[in-house]
Design an enzyme around this catalytic site. Structure first.
Site, PDB file in Angstrom:
ATOM      1  N   GLU A 290      -1.286 -43.874  15.046  1.00  0.00           N
ATOM      2  CA  GLU A 290      -1.757 -43.771  16.191  1.00  0.00           C
ATOM      3  C   GLU A 290      -1.867 -44.388  17.287  1.00  0.00           C
ATOM      4  O   GLU A 290      -1.041 -45.466  17.524  1.00  0.00           O
ATOM      5  CB  GLU A 290      -3.625 -43.142  15.555  1.00  0.00           C
ATOM      6  CG  GLU A 290      -4.597 -43.200  16.783  1.00  0.00           C
ATOM      7  CD  GLU A 290      -4.592 -42.002  17.233  1.00  0.00           C
ATOM      8  OE1 GLU A 290      -3.734 -41.268  18.161  1.00  0.00           O
ATOM      9  OE2 GLU A 290      -5.618 -40.376  16.564  1.00  0.00           O
TER      10      GLU A 290
ATOM     11  N   GLU B 252       2.134   4.053  -3.870  1.00  0.00           N
ATOM     12  CA  GLU B 252       1.266   2.372  -4.236  1.00  0.00           C
ATOM     13  C   GLU B 252       2.294   1.663  -5.134  1.00  0.00           C
ATOM     14  O   GLU B 252       3.215   0.392  -4.897  1.00  0.00           O
ATOM     15  CB  GLU B 252       0.035   2.284  -4.541  1.00  0.00           C
ATOM     16  CG  GLU B 252      -1.629   3.092  -3.171  1.00  0.00           C
ATOM     17  CD  GLU B 252      -2.629   3.477  -4.488  1.00  0.00           C
ATOM     18  OE1 GLU B 252      -3.589   3.990  -3.357  1.00  0.00           O
ATOM     19  OE2 GLU B 252      -2.266   3.581  -5.209  1.00  0.00           O
TER      20      GLU B 252
ATOM     21  N   ASP C 146       1.012  -0.948  -0.110  1.00  0.00           N
ATOM     22  CA  ASP C 146      -0.184   0.430  -0.101  1.00  0.00           C
ATOM     23  C   ASP C 146       0.964   1.076  -0.049  1.00  0.00           C
ATOM     24  O   ASP C 146       2.376   1.411   0.465  1.00  0.00           O
ATOM     25  CB  ASP C 146      -0.644   0.007   1.264  1.00  0.00           C
ATOM     26  CG  ASP C 146      -2.173   0.799   1.408  1.00  0.00           C
ATOM     27  OD1 ASP C 146      -2.365   1.353  -0.395  1.00  0.00           O
ATOM     28  OD2 ASP C 146      -3.070   0.744   2.260  1.00  0.00           O
TER      29      ASP C 146
ATOM     30  N   ASP D 267      -1.397  -1.015   4.897  1.00  0.00           N
ATOM     31  CA  ASP D 267      -2.223   0.291   5.441  1.00  0.00           C
ATOM     32  C   ASP D 267      -0.704   1.607   6.295  1.00  0.00           C
ATOM     33  O   ASP D 267      -0.312   2.575   7.282  1.00  0.00           O
ATOM     34  CB  ASP D 267      -3.086   0.755   5.710  1.00  0.00           C
ATOM     35  CG  ASP D 267      -3.363   1.655   5.662  1.00  0.00           C
ATOM     36  OD1 ASP D 267      -3.916   2.588   4.993  1.00  0.00           O
ATOM     37  OD2 ASP D 267      -4.141   1.564   7.310  1.00  0.00           O
TER      38      ASP D 267
ATOM     39  N   HIS E  73      -5.929 -37.315   8.720  1.00  0.00           N
ATOM     40  CA  HIS E  73      -6.893 -38.482   7.194  1.00  0.00           C
ATOM     41  C   HIS E  73      -7.891 -37.767   7.292  1.00  0.00           C
ATOM     42  O   HIS E  73      -8.738 -37.237   7.881  1.00  0.00           O
ATOM     43  CB  HIS E  73      -6.289 -39.813   7.298  1.00  0.00           C
ATOM     44  CG  HIS E  73      -7.594 -40.450   9.037  1.00  0.00           C
ATOM     45  ND1 HIS E  73      -8.281 -40.620   8.967  1.00  0.00           N
ATOM     46  CD2 HIS E  73      -6.820 -40.481   9.987  1.00  0.00           C
ATOM     47  CE1 HIS E  73      -8.799 -40.600  10.273  1.00  0.00           C
ATOM     48  NE2 HIS E  73      -7.546 -41.143  11.151  1.00  0.00           N
TER      49      HIS E  73
ATOM     50  N   ASP F 291      -5.055  -2.884  -2.303  1.00  0.00           N
ATOM     51  CA  ASP F 291      -6.647  -2.262  -2.199  1.00  0.00           C
ATOM     52  C   ASP F 291      -6.137  -1.268  -3.787  1.00  0.00           C
ATOM     53  O   ASP F 291      -7.678  -0.057  -3.794  1.00  0.00           O
ATOM     54  CB  ASP F 291      -6.843  -1.957  -1.021  1.00  0.00           C
ATOM     55  CG  ASP F 291      -5.929  -0.727  -0.886  1.00  0.00           C
ATOM     56  OD1 ASP F 291      -5.746   0.681  -0.853  1.00  0.00           O
ATOM     57  OD2 ASP F 291      -5.470  -1.215   0.136  1.00  0.00           O
TER      58      ASP F 291
END
Length: 420
Positions: A299, A50, A9, A124, A223, A75
């Site tokens: 597991e 910009e 920006d 910004d 999974h 933007d």
């Protein structure tokens, strides 16, 4: 190939008037901020500021990895449309800036997207910080982060905090962490938790320090569904080893597409169980990678509770279940594996994989308990935290591991890729 997001920006207080720009580069897979740039540029127009922000962001991304793909988000409709080739560039001050921006990366490696201003707050803020500094006759400097004291049992989180304090003592910058919204789940009957992304890091910062190098990043994939998943039945390494259901295979295809778009995964490692190997195979085929198997990622063995719902286990083995919920050393009925034993196995696998994949991003396709354990260890959380995390089928989480032993949770239970 790595993928970065550049947010840029610029602004002018007068148009033309005192102007500045801001830009931030983040990792597309984890959201971690890798670099920031901002500068007061004197008197200029909004559009020139910009473009200067765009240039700074692209240069920072190129410095991180000249082979990366970059998604630019701004933007400024003007800059996005001009750089996308849909609008002509007529202003003489902007033509050379646009030409320079196009030359930083090869054609086709940078895409442009317009976003509303409220989604461009990071860049910004940096631009306004630069203009505020310029008004005082000062150069912009990154915000000084605050490092909280560790609060929890020994583990990765405490070690990382100690490293951060040492860095501060040496005058190096370290990242600040924003509070993470807690999830709420009853033991054994966890409710849906919100996906939480971790705080990002400023540059220069602890995670960007050149002496630490790139982290080993584990993208943790649970999974896809099996026939037992919707019924919430215990399904560990000592049971029937079910394959994926049709729903689970579709979930694997969706996550494969999402990871392919990000383009950051460099290796795939799976648990040896059927449901994880099948999920990993679908994803790896889309990514053009092979699948390695690591037994440490399997597991927990739930003993006699395999195939039962929580309610059925409570009805049949109430005393054993209560002991298991209250003590990480307690084993399930029938000689299964305790959470303490699982954690020891996972710690060994983690150390082995961090060493093998230092500086790389690896997808670990595994299960509920291994993923929760990796997250718990990274956060330095107590064992009972396992009962306070909800982990959905085919969800993504992420943890980065640095050379100084610190770990940083970057993502938790992300299922956005499963939504239409």
């Amino acid at each position: 190939m790595r993928e970065f997001v550049v947010e840029a920006d610029g602004g002018s207080r007068g148009n033309p008037g005192p102007a500045g720009y801001g830009a931030a580069v983040s990792d597309a897979a984890t959201g971690e901020t890798l670099a920031e740039a901002a500068e007061f540029i004197g008197v200029a127009t909004n559009n020139v500021a910009e473009y200067r922000g765009l240039l700074a962001g692209l240069r920072a991304a190129h410095a991180l990895d000249p082979e990366a793909r970059v998604a630019v988000r701004m933007d400024s409709k003007l800059v996005v449309e001009q750089m996308s080739g849909r609008w002509k560039i007529k202003h003489p001050d902007m033509k050379p800036l646009a030409t320079e921006a196009r030359g930083i990366f090869p054609p086709g490696r940078v895409t442009y997207e317009w976003i509303p201003r409220e989604r461009n707050k990071h860049a910004d803020r940096l631009a306004n910080e630069a203009m505020d500094a310029g008004a005082k006759g000062e150069a912009w400097t990154p915000r000084a982060p605050v490092v909280p004291e560790p609060d929890g049992p020994p583990g990765d989180a405490r070690a990382g905090a100690a490293a951060a304090r040492a860095a501060l003592a040496q005058g190096r910058a370290v990242p600040a962490s924003e509070p993470v919204e807690p999830t709420h789940a009853a033991r054994g009957d966890a409710r849906a938790a919100r996906a939480v992304a971790s705080a990002t890091t400023s540059s220069p910062g602890w995670s960007a320090a050149p002496d630490l190098g790139a982290p080993a990043t584990f993208v943790l994939l649970r999974h896809g569904e099996t026939p037992l998943t919707p019924q919430k039945r215990f399904s560990g390494s000592g049971g029937s080893d079910p394959a994926l259901s049709d729903v689970g295979r579709e979930q694997a295809r969706l996550v494969a597409g999402a990871l392919a778009r990000r383009g950051t995964v460099q290796a795939v490692v799976a648990s040896p169980l059927a449901r994880t190997r099948e999920t990993a195979g679908i994803v790896a085929a889309r990514l053009g990678l092979d699948v390695s198997v690591d037994d440490g990622l399997r597991e927990t063995d739930f003993g006699a509770w395999e195939g039962l719902t929580f309610g059925e286990a409570r009805e049949r083995y109430p005393d054993d279940l209560d002991a298991w919920l209250g003590d990480p050393e307690a084993r399930p009925t029938g000689g299964g594996e305790s959470f303490a034993e699982t954690a020891e196995r996972i710690e060994e696998a983690r150390a082995r994989l961090v060493a093998e994949y230092a500086g790389r991003t690896v997808l670990l396709v595994t299960h509920v308990t291994p993923i929760k354990t990796l997250l718990r260890l990274a956060l330095g959380a107590p064992p009972e935290s396992l009962f306070r995390m909800e982990l959905s089928a085919a969800s993504l989480s992420a943890v980065a591991y640095y050379a100084d032993g610190n770990a940083s949770v970057r993502l938790f239970n992300d299922t956005s890729h499963l939504r239409p």
